[in-house]
Design an enzyme around this catalytic site. Structure first.
Site: not given
Ligand code: NAD
Length: 382
Positions: A122, A127, A130, A133, A227
């Protein structure tokens, strides 16, 4: 040599998305590819064969022999799909490799080079490719519209001469891409929205989209790369205890919590559901991966008895297909942007020094080349 892209007509029941649009076809043709789209592939996403043809694609029958090249797909390749591909085919799409070892091993054995866009690192350069996302964003929106439909009441506070309608109280658990979109959508509908997550950055992220962050004073649980990490058992129970009063006070609970490669964390127990007010609604995005909410069943909308009535518990399944035209539009561009990485001066060049290429490759040259997938496969065999 010309690069051929083949766009599959998805056959999985309920899957309405497609991995190319007329616009993404144009993008592929611009880098020197020819594009074959299986007849009818885009119909459920409101894209006709004629529109693909007008963009420069050739429409082919679903059973037409495969010209060696790149296959675009939405649903993970099954073992049967992979085994039918000519050796040397490159596949681009979601692979869900940790849950789909049969597809992975069949791709390996068929000499297919498979790229899992769901494994892309990520980083910012990724992006535009992705898929996690782009698809999570749509899921977050859809979770709220599903909840709103089942709720059957207004979200926003409404003051009229005949009286005032109180705003709906919405709690979002898990504030990643889907959760943040759910918060923003519920907020736009006028709801009072709060949220919880275990990542350190999430409090500010929740506030930035208009939600109130509920700090449970549990500490953070991060695994790196942005994550979350799985909570130890005592912290799981503590989180449930601390969430219980917030859930009881909510009209709508939307859960999106996930930990990569693990079953979904259990955040809401059956007792917590039973303590909610009649008429409340719960929607669980994680229903297919074990469920954040006890009792949620993927694709089912259940009425659960509570004191004085019932609550609605919805288990999500394939919800991006409910928004197929938009989901396909973003997904198709994700695939095309990734394929462009594989083309250098009109030739297919797999540059494994590029971390996006190496990070998403699962099988190549008859081997499983992703270390984590290979280790999981060994574990399965052992
Ligand atoms: P994901 O689908 O893996 O998880 C969804 C959410 O569930 C996460 O925010 C996680 O912290 C939360 N979670 C896990 N266990 C939990 C618990 N016990 N209680 C409450 N919440 C809990 O996550 P995602 O949507 O794929 O995003 C993962 C990360 O990737 C984030 O930090 C996001 O900002 C980042 N991201 C970065 C980019 C980039 O281009 N840099 C793009 C997309 C996402």
């Amino acid at each position: 040599m010309t690069i051929h892209v083949r766009v599959r007509a998805e056959s999985s029941p309920g899957e309405k998305r497609v991995a190319a649009t007329p616009d993404s076809v144009k993008k592929l043709i611009a880098v020197g590819a020819t594009v074959d789209v299986e007849s009818g592939a885009g119909l459920d996403s409101l894209m006709t064969d004629a529109a693909y043809e007008a963009a420069g694609a050739r429409i082919v029958a679903r059973d037409q022999a495969f010209t060696p090249g790149i296959l675009f797909h939405v649903r993970p390749l099954t073992a049967e799909d992979a085994a039918a591909l000519p050796t040397g085919t490159v596949t681009v799409g979601m692979l869900d490799p940790f849950q789909n070892m049969a597809g992975v091993t069949a791709a390996r054995d068929a000499g297919v080079t498979s790229f899992a866009l769901d494994l892309l690192p990520r980083i910012s350069r990724a992006q535009s490719m992705d898929v996690l996302s782009s698809q999570a964003l749509l899921a977050g929106y859809r979770l709220v519209t599903l909840a709103a439909d089942a709720f059957g009441r207004m979200f926003g506070m409404t003051m009229t001469a005949a009286g005032t309608l109180a705003p709906a109280r919405i709690l979002v658990l898990g504030a990643g891409v889907a959760g943040l979109q759910a918060i923003a959508t519920a907020k736009r509908l006028g709801g009072v929205v709060s949220a919880n997550d275990v990542r350190a950055a999430s409090a500010d992220e929740v506030r930035s989209v208009g939600g109130t962050f509920i700090d449970l004073d549990l500490g953070t649980a991060e695994a790196g790369g942005g994550y979350a990490k799985e909570l130890a058992e005592d912290r799981v129970r503590r989180q449930q205890e601390l969430l219980a009063p917030h859930i009881a006070a909510s009209d709508i609970v939307i859960t999106t919590a996930a930990v990569p490669g693990r079953a979904a964390p259990r955040l809401v127990t059956a007792d917590m559901v039973a303590a909610m007010k009649p008429g409340s609604v719960l929607v669980d995005l994680a229903a297919e991966s074990g469920g954040n909410i006890e009792g949620s069943v993927p694709g089912e909308r259940r009425m659960v008895p509570v004191t004085g009535g019932a609550v609605t518990l919805i288990g999500a399944r394939d919800i991006q297909s409910d928004l197929a035209p938009d989901a396909s539009k973003l997904y198709a561009m994700n695939c095309a942007n990734f394929a462009v990485l594989l083309v250098k001066e009109g030739e297919l060049v797999l540059d494994f020094d590029d971390e996006l290429v190496s990070g998403s490759a699962v099988t190549h040259d008859g081997a499983v080349v992703n270390e984590r997938v290979a280790a999981t496969l060994e574990g399965v065999r052992a």
